[in-house]
Design an enzyme around this catalytic site. Structure first.
Site, PDB file in Angstrom:
ATOM      1  N   HIS A 161      -2.507 -51.046  73.658  1.00 48.70           N
ATOM      2  CA  HIS A 161      -3.054 -51.428  72.350  1.00 48.70           C
ATOM      3  C   HIS A 161      -4.487 -50.932  72.143  1.00 48.70           C
ATOM      4  O   HIS A 161      -5.015 -51.021  71.044  1.00 48.70           O
ATOM      5  CB  HIS A 161      -2.991 -52.948  72.185  1.00 48.70           C
ATOM      6  CG  HIS A 161      -1.583 -53.451  72.023  1.00 48.70           C
ATOM      7  ND1 HIS A 161      -1.016 -53.693  70.796  1.00 48.70           N
ATOM      8  CD2 HIS A 161      -0.619 -53.705  72.933  1.00 48.70           C
ATOM      9  CE1 HIS A 161       0.237 -54.090  70.952  1.00 48.70           C
ATOM     10  NE2 HIS A 161       0.503 -54.109  72.245  1.00 48.70           N
ATOM     11  N   ASP A 370     -11.612 -48.363  68.295  1.00 47.03           N
ATOM     12  CA  ASP A 370     -10.556 -49.356  68.136  1.00 47.03           C
ATOM     13  C   ASP A 370      -9.223 -48.648  68.290  1.00 47.03           C
ATOM     14  O   ASP A 370      -9.048 -47.561  67.738  1.00 47.03           O
ATOM     15  CB  ASP A 370     -10.644 -49.999  66.740  1.00 47.03           C
ATOM     16  CG  ASP A 370     -10.374 -51.498  66.772  1.00 47.03           C
ATOM     17  OD1 ASP A 370      -9.579 -51.927  67.618  1.00 47.03           O
ATOM     18  OD2 ASP A 370     -10.966 -52.217  65.942  1.00 47.03           O
TER      19      ASP A 370
HETATM   20  C1  GDG Z   1      -6.052 -55.129  69.632  1.00 44.15           C
HETATM   21  C2  GDG Z   1      -6.738 -53.757  69.572  1.00 44.15           C
HETATM   22  C3  GDG Z   1      -5.111 -53.066  67.811  1.00 44.15           C
HETATM   23  C4  GDG Z   1      -9.022 -61.943  63.024  1.00 44.15           C
HETATM   24  N1  GDG Z   1      -9.764 -63.019  62.705  1.00 44.15           N
HETATM   25  C5  GDG Z   1      -8.916 -64.001  62.480  1.00 44.15           C
HETATM   26  C6  GDG Z   1      -7.620 -63.529  62.671  1.00 44.15           C
HETATM   27  N2  GDG Z   1      -7.722 -62.263  62.995  1.00 44.15           N
HETATM   28  C7  GDG Z   1      -6.560 -61.397  63.204  1.00 44.15           C
HETATM   29  C8  GDG Z   1      -6.570 -60.264  62.202  1.00 44.15           C
HETATM   30  C9  GDG Z   1      -5.707 -59.236  62.913  1.00 44.15           C
HETATM   31  C10 GDG Z   1      -5.981 -59.540  64.385  1.00 44.15           C
HETATM   32  O1  GDG Z   1      -6.577 -60.819  64.468  1.00 44.15           O
HETATM   33  C11 GDG Z   1      -6.976 -58.563  64.973  1.00 44.15           C
HETATM   34  O2  GDG Z   1      -6.350 -57.354  65.194  1.00 44.15           O
HETATM   35  P1  GDG Z   1      -7.197 -56.013  65.318  1.00 44.15           P
HETATM   36  O3  GDG Z   1      -6.220 -54.902  65.366  1.00 44.15           O
HETATM   37  O4  GDG Z   1      -8.127 -55.902  64.167  1.00 44.15           O
HETATM   38  O5  GDG Z   1      -8.084 -56.130  66.640  1.00 44.15           O
HETATM   39  P2  GDG Z   1      -7.888 -56.665  68.176  1.00 44.15           P
HETATM   40  O6  GDG Z   1      -7.838 -58.136  68.242  1.00 44.15           O
HETATM   41  O7  GDG Z   1      -9.007 -56.053  68.939  1.00 44.15           O
HETATM   42  O8  GDG Z   1      -6.474 -56.062  68.635  1.00 44.15           O
HETATM   43  C12 GDG Z   1      -6.591 -53.161  68.171  1.00 44.15           C
HETATM   44  C13 GDG Z   1      -4.397 -54.395  68.037  1.00 44.15           C
HETATM   45  O9  GDG Z   1      -4.644 -54.904  69.365  1.00 44.15           O
HETATM   46  C14 GDG Z   1      -2.897 -54.246  67.869  1.00 44.15           C
HETATM   47  O10 GDG Z   1      -2.398 -53.208  68.665  1.00 44.15           O
HETATM   48  O11 GDG Z   1      -5.018 -52.727  66.442  1.00 44.15           O
HETATM   49  O12 GDG Z   1      -7.168 -51.868  68.131  1.00 44.15           O
HETATM   50  O13 GDG Z   1      -8.118 -53.853  69.937  1.00 44.15           O
HETATM   51  O14 GDG Z   1      -4.352 -59.437  62.661  1.00 44.15           O
HETATM   52  O15 GDG Z   1      -6.072 -60.718  60.980  1.00 44.15           O
HETATM   53  N3  GDG Z   1      -6.521 -64.275  62.525  1.00 44.15           N
HETATM   54  C15 GDG Z   1      -6.698 -65.567  62.147  1.00 44.15           C
HETATM   55  N4  GDG Z   1      -7.946 -66.106  61.940  1.00 44.15           N
HETATM   56  C16 GDG Z   1      -9.071 -65.356  62.080  1.00 44.15           C
HETATM   57  O16 GDG Z   1     -10.180 -65.848  61.853  1.00 44.15           O
HETATM   58  N5  GDG Z   1      -5.615 -66.337  61.987  1.00 44.15           N
END
Ligand code: GDG
Length: 476
Positions: A161, A370
């Site tokens: 990821h 990312d």
């Molecule tokens: C890893 C990789 C890759 C965020 N704040 C809240 C919340 N979130 C949710 C978002 C989104 C998820 O968390 C974060 O996903 P991201 O992709 O932006 O980042 P990582 O956590 O670092 O994820 C990344 C991912 O895995 C998938 O492969 O894209 O590059 O680092 O869905 O909405 N959710 C809630 N409250 C929050 O305050 N419920």
């Protein structure tokens, strides 16, 4: 659409954390995996998220909607070495191009290997011969090799990821070969972007003695054939768009709208992590205020940053740094009736987040690195088609490969980000609509279901080849 998978067998998902049923609403990835597990029947195995006197003294079992959940606790020492130490103190910074933050200790690597061995032991007992196994992320790189050592011959896939940095950086990881070569024990390795795939191939071909075979498979130095490919993860585009439309009438969303009294909202939503480029983002916003006094009182920046990995020193440090920076910006620019930045260290339910995204004129997503970045995709999916906001996106997020109609920026160039903010805030409706339509088209075509089906289909197609072993094992 049914999840593609080998005939008859179950799907077994293995990840560090398991989204148990009826826990707080799972994110998009967890829901997609749950849906795949429910379709074919399956098992989800991983850490319970809890500490106990001994690692995996028992396997906690739960059954819900055709899915078995099996979780194990970690001892404090294993948690510190495996999770905090090696996974998040060594691998995470390395994979995000931050060798300067790598805290490498032999005892952490030992703990990482030890926990993976324990996982392999426990999982071995739960696997049936025709199961297809899908392992997730950097916590579990050597798991397939350990399962193979225990005689497991099932198809095993791995999805990374995070980004995968160039081979020249990967070799700075002590014991890199010992660890990364074990990836060859998977039948299929999935990454988010072509750049990650190039890095993987470059590493195997030039540092690990592998060769490229006809048809695009690699043959490792030990003779194992495996495939690596690009599967850009996505979101439940239609579901999220629908939720955002509904959220407009929520009381909390109305409260946010009212509080803006006509000001344009810029939103950032990120786990509090140094890879997300938050200090640079705050600086860029300060630069915007510095250079565009006419925007004062007309713009509000809402940054939601739920804390994560508080056991790792760098995460505590960045939290303090951002508190200082937000305080500084508000201290310098605020008026009695206007705070330029609202900085919140807590998490919100998705139903509210989608409404917040829809309220924002600008989505500011500027990670330094990312793997993909799902927030960028969620922001786009949540927009009102008649009056969509503008996405400003880091070139170094995997999502930039697909969302080319965002305003793409170098997150370290705070001047460029400040300029993009100005441009986004002033962008005419027709241009906003054109850009949004193009991006939404991409997200409708490649949603989370397409992603998981593509991976599982490729894993099913990947021939389960082992050197010297029977008809499946003939290297070619
Ligand atoms: C890893 C990789 C890759 C965020 N704040 C809240 C919340 N979130 C949710 C978002 C989104 C998820 O968390 C974060 O996903 P991201 O992709 O932006 O980042 P990582 O956590 O670092 O994820 C990344 C991912 O895995 C998938 O492969 O894209 O590059 O680092 O869905 O909405 N959710 C809630 N409250 C929050 O305050 N419920």
């Amino acid at each position: 659409m049914a999840a593609a998978k080998g005939a008859g067998g179950r799907l077994v998902v293995v990840s560090n954390r398991v989204a148990l049923p009826r826990q707080s609403a799972p994110g998009g990835l967890a829901s997609a995996l749950q849906a795949a597990l429910r379709e074919s029947g399956g098992l989800w195995f991983g850490w319970s998220g809890k500490l106990a006197a001994e690692t995996a003294a028992e396997v906690h079992r739960l059954h819900d909607a055709k899915v078995d959940y099996a979780t194990v606790d970690l001892s404090r020492a294993d948690h510190d070495d495996f999770y905090t130490g090696f996974a998040n103190g060594t691998l995470w910074p390395m994979l995000h191009y931050r060798p300067d933050l790598v805290d490498y200790q032999h005892s952490h690597l030992d703990g990482y290997l030890r926990v993976n061995e324990i996982f392999a032991d426990k999982l071995r007992q739960l696997i049936r011969p025709d199961d297809v196994i899908w392992v997730h992320d950097y916590h579990l790189i050597p798991l397939a090799a350990m399962l193979r050592k225990r005689g497991v011959r099932n198809r095993i896939g791995f999805f990374l990821h995070t980004p995968l940095p160039a081979a020249g950086l990967l070799i700075a990881l002590p014991n890199h070969l010992e660890l990364l070569e074990t990836l060859a024990s998977y039948d299929l390795i999935g990454v988010h972007t072509a750049r990650d795939l190039r890095a993987l191939e470059d590493y195997f071909l030039h540092e690990a003695g592998a060769t490229m075979r006809l048809g695009g498979r690699m043959r490792s130095a030990s003779g194992r054939l495996f495939r690596a490919a690009v599967f850009p993860i996505s979101i439940d585009t239609r579901g999220i768009a629908e939720a955002a439309g509904k959220a407009e009438s929520n009381k909390e969303i109305g409260q946010l709208r009212d509080s803006l009294i006509g000001r344009s909202l810029i939103i950032g939503v990120d786990r509090l992590d140094y890879s997300k480029g938050l200090p640079e983002r705050f600086q860029a916003y300060a630069r915007l205020l510095e250079g565009a006094p006419e925007l004062h009182r007309h713009v509000t920046f809402l940054q939601i940053a739920p804390p994560s990995r508080g056991s790792v020193l760098e995460y505590r440090q960045i939290r303090r740094e951002l508190e200082r920076s937000a305080g500084h910006i508000n201290g310098k620019y605020a008026a009695p009736d206007w705070a330029p930045i609202r900085y919140i260290n807590k998490s919100f339910p998705h139903r509210l987040l989608s409404g917040y995204y829809r309220t924002a004129r600008v989505g500011l997503v500027t990670p330094l690195r990312d793997g993909m970045n799902l927030v960028a995709k969620e922001y786009v999916a949540c927009q009102n088609p008649a009056d969509p906001g503008v996405l400003i996106l880091s070139r170094f997020a995997g999502a930039a490969q697909e969302l080319t109609d965002a305003l793409l920026v170098n997150p370290a160039d705070t001047e460029e980000v400040a300029d993009a903010l100005q441009r986004a805030l002033k962008m005419p409706l027709t241009e906003r609509r054109d850009r949004w339509r193009a991006m939404m088209g991409v997200l409708l075509q490649n949603d989370i279901t397409v992603w998981r089906n593509a991976f599982l289909q490729a894993l099913t197609d990947a021939r389960n080849v082992r050197a010297g072993g029977g008809p499946e094992g003939v290297p070619h």
